[in-house]
Write a protein that holds these residues in place. Sequence first.
Motif, PDB file in Angstrom:
ATOM      1  N   GLN A 171       0.884  -1.131   0.092  1.00 40.54           N
ATOM      2  CA  GLN A 171      -0.024  -0.055   0.042  1.00 40.54           C
ATOM      3  C   GLN A 171       0.810   1.152   0.202  1.00 40.54           C
ATOM      4  OE1 GLN A 171      -2.209  -1.076   3.410  1.00 40.54           O
ATOM      5  NE2 GLN A 171      -3.872  -1.611   2.307  1.00 40.54           N
ATOM      6  N   ARG A 191      -3.255  -9.162   1.983  1.00 39.16           N
ATOM      7  CA  ARG A 191      -4.628  -9.094   2.549  1.00 39.16           C
ATOM      8  C   ARG A 191      -4.999  -7.767   2.698  1.00 39.16           C
ATOM      9  NH1 ARG A 191      -8.253 -12.958   3.850  1.00 39.16           N
ATOM     10  NH2 ARG A 191      -6.464 -14.549   4.019  1.00 39.16           N
ATOM     11  N   GLY A 192      -5.887  -6.945   1.839  1.00 39.68           N
ATOM     12  CA  GLY A 192      -6.282  -5.545   2.165  1.00 39.68           C
ATOM     13  C   GLY A 192      -6.705  -4.740   0.946  1.00 39.68           C
ATOM     14  N   SER A 193      -6.875  -3.525   0.849  1.00 37.51           N
ATOM     15  CA  SER A 193      -7.242  -2.892  -0.234  1.00 37.51           C
ATOM     16  C   SER A 193      -6.140  -2.212  -0.921  1.00 37.51           C
ATOM     17  CB  SER A 193      -8.214  -1.630   0.287  1.00 37.51           C
ATOM     18  OG  SER A 193      -8.589  -1.027  -0.797  1.00 37.51           O
ATOM     19  N   ASN A 218      -8.764  -9.342  -0.997  1.00 37.14           N
ATOM     20  CA  ASN A 218      -9.706  -8.070  -0.448  1.00 37.14           C
ATOM     21  C   ASN A 218     -10.722  -8.652   0.112  1.00 37.14           C
ATOM     22  OD1 ASN A 218     -10.951  -5.954   0.444  1.00 37.14           O
ATOM     23  ND2 ASN A 218     -10.277  -4.650  -1.402  1.00 37.14           N
ATOM     24  N   ASP A 236     -14.160   0.692   1.570  1.00 36.04           N
ATOM     25  CA  ASP A 236     -13.365  -0.319   0.763  1.00 36.04           C
ATOM     26  C   ASP A 236     -14.183  -0.897  -0.198  1.00 36.04           C
ATOM     27  OD1 ASP A 236     -11.874  -2.290  -0.034  1.00 36.04           O
ATOM     28  OD2 ASP A 236     -11.420  -3.387   1.884  1.00 36.04           O
ATOM     29  N   ALA A 259     -12.029 -11.723  -3.861  1.00 36.60           N
ATOM     30  CA  ALA A 259     -12.590 -10.493  -3.755  1.00 36.60           C
ATOM     31  C   ALA A 259     -13.892 -10.053  -4.547  1.00 36.60           C
ATOM     32  CB  ALA A 259     -11.324  -9.777  -4.378  1.00 36.60           C
TER      33      ALA A 259
END
Length: 482
Positions: A171, A191-193, A218, A236, A259
């Motif tokens: 990120q 794992r995340g946006s 995600n 998100d 996702a």
Amino acid sequence: MTRKRLLAAIAATASAAGLFGAVVTAEAAAPSLTATFAQSSAWDSGYGGKYTLTNAGDANSTQWTIEFDLPEGTAIATSWSSVLTRSGQHYKVTNAAFNGTIKPGATASFGFNTTGLGLPTGCTVNGSPCGGGVPTITTPPSPTSASTSPTTTTSVPSGDVVDVGTAAELQAALAAAIPGRTIRLAAGTYRGSFVATKPGTADAPITVTGPSTAILINDGPSGEAPSCPAPTAGWDSGYGFWLYGAPYWHLQGFTVQEAKKGIVADNSHHTVIEGVRVHRIDEEAVHFRRSSADSVIRDSTISHTGLVQAGYGEGVYLGSANSNWACHGNSGGVDRSDRIQVLNNHIGPYVAAEGIDVKEGTEGGVIRGNTFDGQGISGQNSADSWIDVKGFGYVIEGNTGTFVSPGTFANGYETHNPATTPSFPNGCGNVWRDNKSDLGGVGQYAIKITSTSKCSERPNVVYASNTVSRAVNGLTNVPVTP
């Protein structure tokens, strides 16, 4: 009794016994795994299932084994992100190489498709009930003095090549991207946006590259969505990787899975997607929209889409339906995601909607050398072909398509002619040549042209170099051009 309360009781007992010089030691760090099951999709003869493991402990879990039973008449047909063995109706599932380690507070997951509708029972994880149990209290050989953990931050990366190994590092690298920079992913789960908003240039594109074992997940969406999708604080999107106003990016090699949508390019022309894997996606796998023209997806693999909304589980989605132009049209009201090339990809099986959906208002693309596996196409929302062409002036050549059950399959390639304002020759002027189609004894035509009258000034052309086998009716419903 919780661990803290048990330790307090031990301390109180020691005090009461006059052991004032004794030291009550802290418990050793240990993982604590639980597992929950959910259906991700269901159909008449089976369902898609997913187990999510959570580490509620305070140390890494380095491996895991889940065991459960399925009732008679239900069996696992396919599975992913795990190693599965079976003895009768009893299943033993161990982690894959990339998802065995679960950090404290983190999760891992695996999934499967079944034949039959029975649900798992008797679940255990590493020998304990999947819902968790009483934790074990252990003590280390000697106490350690308390200390305050330092605040950690992720520094802004610099240099021509930036290596990342965590979601936070990725990120930060995306936020600090500049033309010409390469962001290189290590193997592992991120794992995340992940949103990119910085533009590259024609001479200095921005690259994100990694092995297929670099996996982006995600777990969104979350928060309150804006009226039209745009990066917004507190929201998100749930997209696996999102390019927004970020032209000239190259995405290479890595995997996107689990996702809401896989890879989305919004107002990001000259995007290149190469050698990626996108699978296990709630809706569509790859979407070029908001006039993300002159882009390419090549040598990539797409499967298992539409897990939540089958009729919206396209493999590759070019442009936007005219009903969405108010959000995604930024060129005279039309989403002009023109001149996109879809080259040498493997699309399917279990792509629930069309392998490629070419929307109205787009033109001039090339779809060449792809392999389509139509197994698992849902038929929902008129999804019953490898490609549905509503755009203009596309060249569709050298592709190979097959269909076997289960699934709903009408024709290999179809055209449609939605009316739009301003007027556009939707579904006209397209060319098919050198395509090989196996319709599995189910499909009507390899190439079904919906209307010739609407395309009288710009007819669709089907060349005799196209071939078909196991068709109900034949190659096409229009005259063939030699």
